[in-house]
Design a protein around this motif. Sequence first.
Motif, mmCIF file in Angstrom:
data_model
loop_
_atom_site.group_PDB
_atom_site.id
_atom_site.type_symbol
_atom_site.label_atom_id
_atom_site.label_comp_id
_atom_site.label_asym_id
_atom_site.label_seq_id
_atom_site.Cartn_x
_atom_site.Cartn_y
_atom_site.Cartn_z
ATOM 1 N N UNK A 457 0.831 -1.204 0.000
ATOM 2 C CA UNK A 457 0.000 0.000 0.000
ATOM 3 C C UNK A 457 0.867 1.256 0.000
ATOM 4 N N UNK A 458 2.073 1.138 0.555
ATOM 5 C CA UNK A 458 2.975 2.293 0.594
ATOM 6 C C UNK A 458 3.709 2.491 -0.734
ATOM 7 N N UNK A 459 3.557 1.524 -1.633
ATOM 8 C CA UNK A 459 4.209 1.658 -2.938
ATOM 9 C C UNK A 459 5.346 0.698 -3.172
ATOM 10 N N UNK B 68 -3.676 11.963 -12.299
ATOM 11 C CA UNK B 68 -2.662 12.898 -12.793
ATOM 12 C C UNK B 68 -2.369 12.657 -14.276
ATOM 13 N N UNK B 69 -3.429 12.416 -15.024
ATOM 14 C CA UNK B 69 -3.299 12.250 -16.468
ATOM 15 C C UNK B 69 -2.940 10.848 -16.920
ATOM 16 N N UNK B 70 -2.814 9.911 -15.980
ATOM 17 C CA UNK B 70 -2.415 8.549 -16.386
ATOM 18 C C UNK B 70 -3.548 7.574 -16.074
ATOM 19 N N UNK B 71 -3.858 6.771 -17.082
ATOM 20 C CA UNK B 71 -4.936 5.799 -16.950
ATOM 21 C C UNK B 71 -4.399 4.566 -16.215
ATOM 22 N N UNK B 72 -4.995 4.285 -15.065
ATOM 23 C CA UNK B 72 -4.462 3.197 -14.234
ATOM 24 C C UNK B 72 -4.581 1.835 -14.916
ATOM 25 N N UNK B 79 4.354 -0.051 -12.303
ATOM 26 C CA UNK B 79 4.180 1.391 -12.529
ATOM 27 C C UNK B 79 3.179 1.962 -11.538
ATOM 28 N N UNK B 80 2.131 1.189 -11.258
ATOM 29 C CA UNK B 80 1.144 1.656 -10.278
ATOM 30 C C UNK B 80 1.796 1.758 -8.901
ATOM 31 N N UNK B 81 2.643 0.763 -8.569
ATOM 32 C CA UNK B 81 3.345 0.805 -7.270
ATOM 33 C C UNK B 81 4.198 2.062 -7.174
ATOM 34 N N UNK B 82 4.869 2.371 -8.264
ATOM 35 C CA UNK B 82 5.735 3.555 -8.274
ATOM 36 C C UNK B 82 4.892 4.828 -8.118
#
Lengths: 551, 252
Positions: A457-459, B68-72, B79-82
């Motif tokens: 959840x933190x990334x 922020x302009x990005x389609x999840x 990339x989602x984690x980042x």
Amino acid sequence: MLGYILSVFISLIGLFLILIVIMTIRFTMIAALKEEECEIGVLRAIGADSFSFRWLFAEKYIAFAVIGGALGIVAGLPLSKYVLSMFGPGNIMPSDAEIVVIGILSVLFIIALIIGFSMLVMRRINKISVVDAIRGENRAERFGRGGGIRLHKRRIMSPAFFIALSDILGRFKRYAFLLVAYTLGVLIILFVVNTKNSVINPEFLKYSLTYQTDFFIELSDEKLNDYIKRMSAENKNINEMINNDIRKAGIKAHYDNDHYNSMGILMQNGLEINSTEWSGSGDISQLSYHEGSVPVKENEAAMSWSSANSLGIQLGDEITLKMSIDPEKDGIYEGSKEKFKITAFINAMDSGVPIVVLSQKYDKNPNGSMSYWATIIDADGSEKEEQFRRLEEMFGPEQVLDSMEYTKLCLAEYSQIFDLLELVMGVAVLFILMLMTYLYSSIFIAEEMPETALQKSLGFTNGAVKASHIFRILILSVVSVIVGEILLQTAGQFIVRVLMESLGITNFSLMPEFIMSFALIPALIMGAVLITEWFTLGKIKKADIRNIKDV
Amino acid sequence: MGKIITVTDLCKTYQQKGNSNEVLRNVSFEMEEGEFVSVMGPSGSGKSTLLYTVSGMDDLTSGSVCFNGRELSNMKKKEISELRLLEMGFIFQQMYMMKKQCVLDNIILPGYQAKRDRAQVNKRADELMESLGIKDLANRQISEVSGGQLQRACICRALINEPKVVFADEPTGALNSKAAGEVMKELRKVNLSGTGIMMVTHSVRVAAQSNRVIYLVDSNIMGEIILGRMQSDEEIATRDQKLNSWLMEQGW
């Protein structure tokens, strides 16, 4: 000696397995208890007694033990027969009845051990606080200290490594058993490999009085026939003729073969004991001396330490040997009782038959056969290699063995046994370590799902979460390799020395082969557990936000 | 100010042992940069699910979420984690923290993970803790601090990487009223500094402190009310009353 060594190593692995079983039972039971703490709390709250839960939990493990034991006997009997048969056709095999009885008794013992231990572990149920269990709190245990290291004080430590290290340091008890298992596994493999390296080693030949082996000429049938034909003409034995031929060729090498082996009787404390005497003008100063000084005078001798020790003979004592001697060197032998003062003890494997080495000045020509004690290249460094190459040119490369090749030839039976031991024990131990890694990792991953969900959840990516798990196993395996190496050089050396002394082999110490012992084997063990860990980590992907609630 | 979050026809259905449970159905809304949005609704209306799907922590069944302009849905998990690490922050009801680490280590963990300069991360952590009044708790274990202090630590952690949006799931749910008040004060301060907040809450008093409230019922948005930016604590009572009345009209 072989049988004794085999027994020791097989017993070692047996003890290791029992320890692993016990540790694993404890760990999995405790993990299961934690998972069902709430249910146990409710049951206790409504008045159920603790013996019934203990039985409820333990009976699962008992069932596994009984079923596993039965399967173990069925599968293990043919397997053990096969493995036993691998250790040489010359071995006397136990009867089928013996194998079955031993197998059944062993299994019953293990089952009894598991039952007893399971009930012991289950006493933890009494320690569960009913209120804490129902509330699911138990904050004191869940929120302990983190091992003392601080991330904010680290300049380069990655978060994944930090999480792994602080987890190990903060919850060391949780990892203690795995660490012990890894260390024992490392120790057992290193012990087998290093014992093999030390026994199948030119240094070990000193225990059979072969103090140096720079080369050996293994004559082809054709060459042997040539020498046999020359024997009567030159009135020399084969080794003497080889020595002459080598000298004529200007090669700086020779057999030290002026030693004569005769059988005698040692008269000691009213007993008559068969003994082996060595005499001749060959060099006796190069033998492996346990204590004392090299016999010099005609009436001085050195004796094998193990027999001297068991007979209570000290340095300076006088012994009497009944020997057949030819003092006039006229071919007529007569019995004689010769007295010798013991000035030294030698390290020699005498198998209970005392070895007595007479000084080079003793010239009464005992009735014996000639033998060599060493094959020496009289050079050092690159010149030694050059002389060896010249020997190969003279006799043919297939007929000239180097030191290690000759050692393996002399100790062929031992070499084969050790190779098999290495294989069997190595595979068995590696398999056990991988299985334990899989089991413990699976439990850790399941227990840590909430923290994994929090990290994600933190990334944290799946890779970052997996990295901390890999680091954890890496740290544990590195520590266990280091501890295993230290234990090998301390406790291992002590154990092997005691073992060998019981066989009459004194001053024996393990001689590790550096690359194998300090690089290849640790890399193999660490690689195996890390790969197993990697394959266990697939479950990390399944952690999602719904798992976070139990943090 | 641009749109930081755009949600279009978002659907989320859970499948479990052959049964399907439609938690969100054709939900659409937008959130501006720096806006403070509350999501309210009865239990089981899909509030938390909306939060987790919009933040990429949970997959959507259909529809689109643009952050922020990005389609999840076009992004890989990594990339989602980042994105979550660098542009989002999270505050949970139960103050989830890494159990064995001290307060400061928990706060800086996402900063170090983002491979930012460590001295800068430590400095930012110091500033945040100072600003939230918990600087002296840096080396304490999390079991040694109160709920309110821990929640403030969670706010610090959520802000360490200067995110665009902080997602808060019932941030005051486990706190007493005094602690809840303190936490809300801090969240308003965070919002004033330009960070957007999307918050799920059951508390009318808490929701009344946000700019806009979205009311979710039966998997869909029933309505929304714009309260405007709160300027001072004195406004709480009035805003509370206004929101209460509106919610009553919605059937709260």
